[in-house]
Design an enzyme around this catalytic site. Structure first.
Site, PDB file in Angstrom:
ATOM      1  CG  LEU A 315      29.133  39.413  28.892  1.00 46.08           C
ATOM      2  CD1 LEU A 315      27.850  39.420  29.704  1.00 46.08           C
ATOM      3  CD2 LEU A 315      30.321  39.027  29.782  1.00 46.08           C
ATOM      4  CG  HIS A 440      19.630  18.927  52.524  1.00 48.23           C
ATOM      5  ND1 HIS A 440      20.181  20.113  52.937  1.00 48.23           N
ATOM      6  CD2 HIS A 440      20.006  17.987  53.431  1.00 48.23           C
ATOM      7  CE1 HIS A 440      20.847  19.903  54.057  1.00 48.23           C
ATOM      8  NE2 HIS A 440      20.760  18.622  54.384  1.00 48.23           N
TER       9      HIS A 440
HETATM   10  P1  NAI Z   1      36.244  46.317  32.203  1.00 49.96           P
HETATM   11  O1  NAI Z   1      35.554  47.378  31.457  1.00 49.96           O
HETATM   12  O2  NAI Z   1      35.492  45.222  32.839  1.00 49.96           O
HETATM   13  O3  NAI Z   1      37.158  46.985  33.356  1.00 49.96           O
HETATM   14  C1  NAI Z   1      38.160  47.959  33.061  1.00 49.96           C
HETATM   15  C2  NAI Z   1      38.533  48.690  34.328  1.00 49.96           C
HETATM   16  O4  NAI Z   1      39.650  49.552  34.048  1.00 49.96           O
HETATM   17  C3  NAI Z   1      37.425  49.579  34.877  1.00 49.96           C
HETATM   18  O5  NAI Z   1      37.222  49.266  36.232  1.00 49.96           O
HETATM   19  C4  NAI Z   1      37.958  50.985  34.665  1.00 49.96           C
HETATM   20  O6  NAI Z   1      37.504  51.886  35.638  1.00 49.96           O
HETATM   21  C5  NAI Z   1      39.472  50.767  34.754  1.00 49.96           C
HETATM   22  N1  NAI Z   1      40.282  51.838  34.134  1.00 49.96           N
HETATM   23  C6  NAI Z   1      40.039  52.479  32.961  1.00 49.96           C
HETATM   24  N2  NAI Z   1      40.993  53.431  32.749  1.00 49.96           N
HETATM   25  C7  NAI Z   1      41.861  53.378  33.782  1.00 49.96           C
HETATM   26  C8  NAI Z   1      43.060  54.109  34.140  1.00 49.96           C
HETATM   27  N3  NAI Z   1      43.573  55.086  33.362  1.00 49.96           N
HETATM   28  N4  NAI Z   1      43.704  53.789  35.277  1.00 49.96           N
HETATM   29  C9  NAI Z   1      43.206  52.807  36.081  1.00 49.96           C
HETATM   30  N5  NAI Z   1      42.072  52.097  35.797  1.00 49.96           N
HETATM   31  C10 NAI Z   1      41.413  52.365  34.660  1.00 49.96           C
HETATM   32  O7  NAI Z   1      37.329  45.765  31.159  1.00 49.96           O
HETATM   33  P2  NAI Z   1      38.195  44.416  31.115  1.00 49.96           P
HETATM   34  O8  NAI Z   1      38.390  43.840  32.464  1.00 49.96           O
HETATM   35  O9  NAI Z   1      39.398  44.787  30.325  1.00 49.96           O
HETATM   36  O10 NAI Z   1      37.282  43.442  30.273  1.00 49.96           O
HETATM   37  C11 NAI Z   1      36.948  43.770  28.911  1.00 49.96           C
HETATM   38  C12 NAI Z   1      35.614  43.174  28.540  1.00 49.96           C
HETATM   39  O11 NAI Z   1      35.717  41.770  28.490  1.00 49.96           O
HETATM   40  C13 NAI Z   1      34.522  43.537  29.533  1.00 49.96           C
HETATM   41  O12 NAI Z   1      33.439  44.058  28.819  1.00 49.96           O
HETATM   42  C14 NAI Z   1      34.156  42.230  30.178  1.00 49.96           C
HETATM   43  O13 NAI Z   1      32.750  42.144  30.353  1.00 49.96           O
HETATM   44  C15 NAI Z   1      34.648  41.167  29.192  1.00 49.96           C
HETATM   45  N6  NAI Z   1      35.121  40.018  29.942  1.00 49.96           N
HETATM   46  C16 NAI Z   1      34.226  39.196  30.531  1.00 49.96           C
HETATM   47  C17 NAI Z   1      34.652  38.119  31.274  1.00 49.96           C
HETATM   48  C18 NAI Z   1      33.650  37.234  31.918  1.00 49.96           C
HETATM   49  O14 NAI Z   1      32.479  37.275  31.556  1.00 49.96           O
HETATM   50  N7  NAI Z   1      34.041  36.433  32.892  1.00 49.96           N
HETATM   51  C19 NAI Z   1      36.072  37.824  31.458  1.00 49.96           C
HETATM   52  C20 NAI Z   1      36.911  38.759  30.811  1.00 49.96           C
HETATM   53  C21 NAI Z   1      36.441  39.811  30.079  1.00 49.96           C
END
Ligand code: NAI
Length: 461
Positions: A315, A440
């Protein structure tokens, strides 16, 4: 050879924040980034452009579906995607220029080039003009992370891509497959679903948003499904490829899925290679993150690291907090982080925000807690906004009444969570929150009502 007190590698939220804090504290600072646009992934191809598109796509959806309930008749609502994308680019440009001017204002020397450690307190930076050798008493690595992919998934930099490509599709893909129901998959999947794509989210686990409070994630999934996102939980993606004019995604045990574009959002990996870390003995852990101690010191004296490259929650604000703590450690010998008080937010609609412990983790740790829940549908402002889905959930220690975790699914949850961060960071109790006046009619009243609900005293439910 030029010498600085501190050289920061990477100008993302971790790197530029560290550089500015160090300059404020009187150090002579240089900051190196290979990209001419400063601000890192967050500003260029992450948080900021995705929020711009989330905002635009939400307005488009509301104009088409929600304005009528306010008595606003628009007729047919049209989409000028090129204009929407160029608005996003303008926001990114303005903010990246803002970072450059902050560095300048703080008299930080900025290099556009690739940095590589070459020896004790020495590095080279390769710029368009050639190599330059620099030295510094302290070197801070804040090189961030990049999207991970899966074996068998052939990224082609266009139709099968990561968040980077998904932020700039030139047309609305009729069928988009999103691999991974994490933050990126849900935020960017939502953008294109609102703009007209049929979006299918494939998730390996049997739930969305792993790590998020289970009750909140379950409710959110129901709402996203109602909005039109298709979920296939328990889907293990084993491959994806371009086949003629479409793409094919393969999952273990089921028929392949045909679509027009694929977003791979299965996590991120650290940018810890190609930095010459081995030349000075900086150790990586088994997942390639740079190993650091509580003061962000690596295994090499004078070399520090913060942000995504050291792991933990990926983050921007966590990287910023680490950057400030690291610099204050270097200069003043104090500075630490309360990782339990770092919030997380998913900018879906409704937003999902959390800080502290989940109900599951408290149960697993055998910690007794009381739970207060208050729904947005019982809040006057939420009704006026026509955004009544979701609830605030407060988990308070059964013995001390101190807040242990706060989880919000609802309008502006990302802003509302700030009060919970303050409460958790400073050990406030549910009763403390209940004794604070909340204007409020505002959404913030839901937080006070949830605090009252911890002791079965909520007024409006
Ligand atoms: P993530 O780690 O949040 O989610 C990845 C998802 O992919 C998981 O649910 C996992 O189970 C799934 N997955 C893994 N292998 C798979 C497979 N073979 N088939 C199907 N599903 C599979 O990763 P994400 O969304 O790519 O984000 C990366 C990082 O960026 C995270 O650590 C997140 O915290 C950060 N981020 C934060 C944001 C925010 O604070 N709003 C916005 C975007 C990203």
């Amino acid at each position: 050879m030029k010498t600085h007190d501190l050289i920061v590698i990477g100008a993302g939220p971790g790197g530029y924040t560290a550089a500015i804090r160090a300059a404020q504290l009187g150090l002579d600072v240089a900051c190196i980034d290979k990209e001419p646009l400063l601000g890192g992934t967050c500003l260029r191809i992450g948080c900021i452009p995705s929020k711009a598109l989330l905002e635009s796509s939400e307005l488009y959806r509301e104009a088409g579906k929600s304005f009528a309930q306010h008595g606003i008749e628009l007729g047919e609502v049209g989409l000028d995607l090129a204009k929407m994308l160029s608005r996003k680019e303008r926001i990114v440009k303005a903010l990246t220029m803002g970072v450059a001017s902050l560095l300048k204002k703080n008299k930080i020397t900025s290099y556009t080039g690739t940095a590589r450690l070459v020896g004790d307190k020495r590095l080279t930076v390769t710029t368009a003009e050639g190599d330059e050798e620099l030295s510094a008493a302290h070197i801070l690595i804040a090189t961030g992370s990049r999207p991970a992919t899966l074996p068998g998934v052939e990224l082609d930099g266009d139709r099968i891509g990561t968040s980077t490509e998904t932020l700039s599709y030139g047309e609305v893909p009729p069928r988009l497959v999103v691999i991974g129901a994490g933050y990126i998959g849900l935020e960017l999947g939502t953008v294109w679903q609102r703009l007209g794509s049929e979006v299918t989210v494939l998730e390996y686990l049997d739930r969305i948003l792993p790590g998020t409070d289970g009750e909140i994630a379950g409710e959110a999934q129901k709402l996203f499904k109602k909005q039109g996102l298709n979920f296939r939980l328990g889907s293990q993606v084993s491959g994806a490829r371009v086949a003629g004019d479409h793409c094919v995604v393969e999952c273990v045990g089921v028929d392949p899925i045909e679509c027009d574009r694929v977003l791979v959002a299965v996590g991120r990996k650290p940018n810890s290679h190609g930095l010459g870390l081995e030349t000075v003995g900086v150790k990586l852990n088994d997942k390639d993150f740079i190993s650091v101690d509580e003061q962000f010191k690596t295994s090499s004296p004078g070399v520090y690291a913060v942000g995504d490259v050291i792991g933990g929650a990926m983050l921007a604000h966590k990287a910023e907090d680490e950057a400030v703590a690291c610099i204050e450690q270097i200069v003043n010998g104090t500075g630490d982080i309360d990782y339990n008080a770092i919030p997380s937010v998913a900018y879906t609609n409704p937003e999902i925000a959390a800080v502290g412990k989940t109900e599951e983790s408290l149960q697993a740790a055998g910690i007794e807690f009381r739970k207060g829940v208050f729904p947005f549908r019982a809040n006057g402002r939420a009704r006026a906004l026509a955004q009544m889905d979701g609830f605030v959930k407060i988990l308070a220690d059964a013995a001390t009444d101190r807040l242990l975790g706060v989880h919000i699914l609802g309008p502006r949850a990302g802003d509302l969570i700030a009060e919970a961060v303050l409460a958790i960071k400073h050990g406030l109790t549910a009763t403390d929150i209940a004794h604070c006046s909340h204007a409020h009619p505002t959404l913030s009243e839901t937080f006070r009502e949830a605090a009252l609900a911890v002791h079965d005293r909520a007024i409006h439910i």
